[in-house]
Design a protein around this motif. Structure first.
Motif, PDB file in Angstrom:
ATOM      1  N   THR A 131      25.749  37.307   6.213  1.00 34.79           N
ATOM      2  CA  THR A 131      24.492  38.010   5.932  1.00 34.79           C
ATOM      3  C   THR A 131      24.143  37.930   4.442  1.00 34.79           C
ATOM      4  O   THR A 131      23.003  38.190   4.057  1.00 34.79           O
ATOM      5  CB  THR A 131      24.565  39.500   6.349  1.00 34.79           C
ATOM      6  N   HIS A 132      25.111  37.561   3.600  1.00 37.50           N
ATOM      7  CA  HIS A 132      24.871  37.408   2.164  1.00 37.50           C
ATOM      8  C   HIS A 132      24.524  35.972   1.786  1.00 37.50           C
ATOM      9  O   HIS A 132      24.314  35.685   0.609  1.00 37.50           O
ATOM     10  CB  HIS A 132      26.100  37.859   1.362  1.00 37.50           C
ATOM     11  N   SER A 133      24.505  35.062   2.759  1.00 34.35           N
ATOM     12  CA  SER A 133      24.190  33.665   2.446  1.00 34.35           C
ATOM     13  C   SER A 133      22.673  33.500   2.249  1.00 34.35           C
ATOM     14  O   SER A 133      21.891  34.354   2.700  1.00 34.35           O
ATOM     15  CB  SER A 133      24.690  32.747   3.567  1.00 34.35           C
ATOM     16  N   PRO A 134      22.221  32.438   1.593  1.00 31.38           N
ATOM     17  CA  PRO A 134      23.048  31.344   1.086  1.00 31.38           C
ATOM     18  C   PRO A 134      23.802  31.723  -0.192  1.00 31.38           C
ATOM     19  O   PRO A 134      23.317  32.506  -1.005  1.00 31.38           O
ATOM     20  CB  PRO A 134      22.032  30.240   0.812  1.00 31.38           C
ATOM     21  N   PHE A 135      24.994  31.146  -0.325  1.00 30.76           N
ATOM     22  CA  PHE A 135      25.802  31.305  -1.526  1.00 30.76           C
ATOM     23  C   PHE A 135      25.481  30.127  -2.459  1.00 30.76           C
ATOM     24  O   PHE A 135      25.532  28.963  -2.032  1.00 30.76           O
ATOM     25  CB  PHE A 135      27.292  31.316  -1.175  1.00 30.76           C
ATOM     26  N   ILE A 136      25.168  30.425  -3.703  1.00 28.10           N
ATOM     27  CA  ILE A 136      24.667  29.401  -4.631  1.00 28.10           C
ATOM     28  C   ILE A 136      25.594  29.279  -5.841  1.00 28.10           C
ATOM     29  O   ILE A 136      25.867  30.266  -6.533  1.00 28.10           O
ATOM     30  CB  ILE A 136      23.247  29.754  -5.137  1.00 28.10           C
ATOM     31  N   ALA A 137      26.072  28.062  -6.095  1.00 23.12           N
ATOM     32  CA  ALA A 137      26.765  27.728  -7.348  1.00 23.12           C
ATOM     33  C   ALA A 137      25.811  26.870  -8.175  1.00 23.12           C
ATOM     34  O   ALA A 137      25.203  25.925  -7.653  1.00 23.12           O
ATOM     35  CB  ALA A 137      28.063  26.980  -7.076  1.00 23.12           C
ATOM     36  N   THR A 138      25.671  27.195  -9.461  1.00 23.25           N
ATOM     37  CA  THR A 138      24.695  26.530 -10.321  1.00 23.25           C
ATOM     38  C   THR A 138      25.409  25.760 -11.424  1.00 23.25           C
ATOM     39  O   THR A 138      26.356  26.286 -12.035  1.00 23.25           O
ATOM     40  CB  THR A 138      23.732  27.558 -10.937  1.00 23.25           C
ATOM     41  N   LYS A 143      24.230  24.783  -2.368  1.00 24.06           N
ATOM     42  CA  LYS A 143      24.049  25.901  -1.445  1.00 24.06           C
ATOM     43  C   LYS A 143      25.069  25.833  -0.317  1.00 24.06           C
ATOM     44  O   LYS A 143      25.322  24.767   0.255  1.00 24.06           O
ATOM     45  CB  LYS A 143      22.619  25.854  -0.881  1.00 24.06           C
ATOM     46  N   LEU A 144      25.654  26.985  -0.002  1.00 22.50           N
ATOM     47  CA  LEU A 144      26.523  27.131   1.163  1.00 22.50           C
ATOM     48  C   LEU A 144      25.897  28.144   2.110  1.00 22.50           C
ATOM     49  O   LEU A 144      25.585  29.263   1.715  1.00 22.50           O
ATOM     50  CB  LEU A 144      27.915  27.614   0.725  1.00 22.50           C
ATOM     51  N   ASP A 145      25.686  27.723   3.355  1.00 24.25           N
ATOM     52  CA  ASP A 145      25.260  28.661   4.397  1.00 24.25           C
ATOM     53  C   ASP A 145      26.131  28.415   5.620  1.00 24.25           C
ATOM     54  O   ASP A 145      27.092  27.645   5.564  1.00 24.25           O
ATOM     55  CB  ASP A 145      23.759  28.525   4.696  1.00 24.25           C
ATOM     56  N   ASN A 146      25.804  29.066   6.731  1.00 28.38           N
ATOM     57  CA  ASN A 146      26.676  28.921   7.899  1.00 28.38           C
ATOM     58  C   ASN A 146      26.459  27.612   8.651  1.00 28.38           C
ATOM     59  O   ASN A 146      27.043  27.401   9.710  1.00 28.38           O
ATOM     60  CB  ASN A 146      26.548  30.125   8.836  1.00 28.38           C
ATOM     61  N   LEU A 169      29.015  30.706 -11.265  1.00 28.30           N
ATOM     62  CA  LEU A 169      29.551  30.843  -9.919  1.00 28.30           C
ATOM     63  C   LEU A 169      28.723  31.791  -9.050  1.00 28.30           C
ATOM     64  O   LEU A 169      27.864  32.523  -9.542  1.00 28.30           O
ATOM     65  CB  LEU A 169      31.002  31.314  -9.994  1.00 28.30           C
ATOM     66  N   VAL A 170      29.005  31.751  -7.758  1.00 23.25           N
ATOM     67  CA  VAL A 170      28.274  32.536  -6.767  1.00 23.25           C
ATOM     68  C   VAL A 170      28.318  34.021  -7.130  1.00 23.25           C
ATOM     69  O   VAL A 170      29.389  34.581  -7.368  1.00 23.25           O
ATOM     70  CB  VAL A 170      28.890  32.329  -5.370  1.00 23.25           C
ATOM     71  N   GLU A 171      27.161  34.651  -7.145  1.00 26.18           N
ATOM     72  CA  GLU A 171      27.071  36.068  -7.503  1.00 26.18           C
ATOM     73  C   GLU A 171      27.333  36.959  -6.289  1.00 26.18           C
ATOM     74  O   GLU A 171      27.204  36.534  -5.141  1.00 26.18           O
ATOM     75  CB  GLU A 171      25.674  36.376  -8.056  1.00 26.18           C
ATOM     76  N   GLY A 172      27.660  38.228  -6.586  1.00 22.79           N
ATOM     77  CA  GLY A 172      27.788  39.223  -5.521  1.00 22.79           C
ATOM     78  C   GLY A 172      29.003  39.001  -4.645  1.00 22.79           C
ATOM     79  O   GLY A 172      30.060  38.573  -5.112  1.00 22.79           O
ATOM     80  N   ASP A 173      28.863  39.280  -3.372  1.00 29.83           N
ATOM     81  CA  ASP A 173      29.956  39.145  -2.422  1.00 29.83           C
ATOM     82  C   ASP A 173      30.113  37.672  -2.050  1.00 29.83           C
ATOM     83  O   ASP A 173      29.352  37.132  -1.256  1.00 29.83           O
ATOM     84  CB  ASP A 173      29.664  39.983  -1.173  1.00 29.83           C
ATOM     85  N   SER A 174      31.110  37.041  -2.645  1.00 28.37           N
ATOM     86  CA  SER A 174      31.337  35.611  -2.396  1.00 28.37           C
ATOM     87  C   SER A 174      32.629  35.381  -1.628  1.00 28.37           C
ATOM     88  O   SER A 174      33.154  34.269  -1.600  1.00 28.37           O
ATOM     89  CB  SER A 174      31.396  34.857  -3.720  1.00 28.37           C
TER      90      SER A 174
END
Length: 294
Positions: free
Chosen positions: A206-213, A51-54, A77-82
């Motif tokens: 505002t789109h976080s958390p960014f998730i790589a699986t 997880k990536l957040d601010n 990889l991270v979905e949406g606006d990455s």
């Protein structure tokens, strides 16, 4: 499972050889450990999510170091606006004169293609970036990303398709990374100063958390004892006598004809940047570019 089956078929060609090294299962904890931000790890059965957040990104590292072989991880990889994010999967040795082989997945704005940047460091010197877009959406499903390394070449593969080859050209006086054991690493972090459109598009928190699986962790390589000197490791991890490694077989010394055609297709249809053709950065073409056939 498909990657495992491919590997099984692949290894069947070498039945009868003495296979030395480490052949992984696909379990994260057997091969890797978190290296930072453990509170940004999420375990869901066979899946690992970073997880990536601010506040922070996260990263993990292999428990051992290796000299030659093949590493593979399946990543969604991270979905949406990455935009602004980077998910990296790489091998690296230690110290200022380190060697390193990089996959860096550069985030995008929604609807734009992911860019994959590869790089090769030799004796602490990188600046060998190539970038390509992929022939699929890497956020929709898992895909395998692999690095094959032997004394003759380094091959970057996506779903077993070669996307880059770095050839040993020591006979031309060009150093090749073959004397330092390397760890295996992955991480996700904020790089909005350069990752998306040269840093023009910033991370939208505002789109976080960014998730790589992640899943399907495979290492089929020669494990290097921490206490062993580099020269001894190189000798231990090279075929000799009755000990033969699959990566030293003649068929592994260069791409097959089919793989060569695949690489040409990737370069013709998906390459968007190659340092070898960047006359602005390199008015004098880097010496290895004069000799690389691909």
């Amino acid at each position: 499972m498909a990657v495992f089956l491919k590997m099984s078929v692949f290894l069947s060609y070498f039945v009868g050889l003495v296979m030395v090294g480490l052949v992984s299962s696909a379990k994260f904890d057997e091969l890797f450990q978190p290296s930072w931000a453990m509170d940004h790890f999420i375990y869901e059965g066979e899946l690992l999510k970073l997880k990536l957040d601010n506040y922070s990104g996260a990263g993990f590292a292999s428990k051992s170091k290796y000299m030659f072989g093949k590493i593979t991880i399946q990543i969604k990889l991270v979905e949406g606006d990455s935009a602004g994010t980077v998910t990296a999967f790489y091998m690296s040795s230690d110290g200022p004169n380190h060697n390193e082989f990089d996959f860096e997945f550069l985030g995008n704005t929604t609807g734009e293609p992911y860019l994959v940047q590869t790089n090769v460091y030799v004796n602490g010197v990188g600046n060998r970036e190539q970038r390509l877009n992929l022939w699929f959406d890497p956020t929709n499903d898992f895909h395998s990303y692999s690095i094959l390394w032997n004394q003759r070449q380094v091959v970057f593969l996506v779903d077993e398709t070669p996307v880059r080859v770095h050839t040993n050209m020591e006979n031309k006086g060009i150093p090749f990374p073959k004397d330092q054991a390397m760890g295996v690493y992955s991480s996700i972090w904020n790089a909005d100063d350069w990752a998306t459109q040269g840093g023009r598009v910033k991370t939208d928190w505002t789109h976080s958390p960014f998730i790589a699986t992640y899943k399907g962790f495979e290492i089929d390589a020669c494990e290097s004892p921490v206490s062993m000197a580099a020269a001894d490791t190189a000798k231990k991890c090279s075929s000799g006598g009755e000990r033969r490694y699959w990566w030293d077989e003649p068929t592994m010394s260069e791409l097959s004809l089919h793989q060569s055609h695949q690489l040409l297709w990737v370069r013709a249809n998906h390459m968007v940047y190659d340092y070898c053709t960047d006359a602005t950065r390199f008015p004098v073409k880097p010496v290895e570019c004069e000799h690389h056939r691909h």
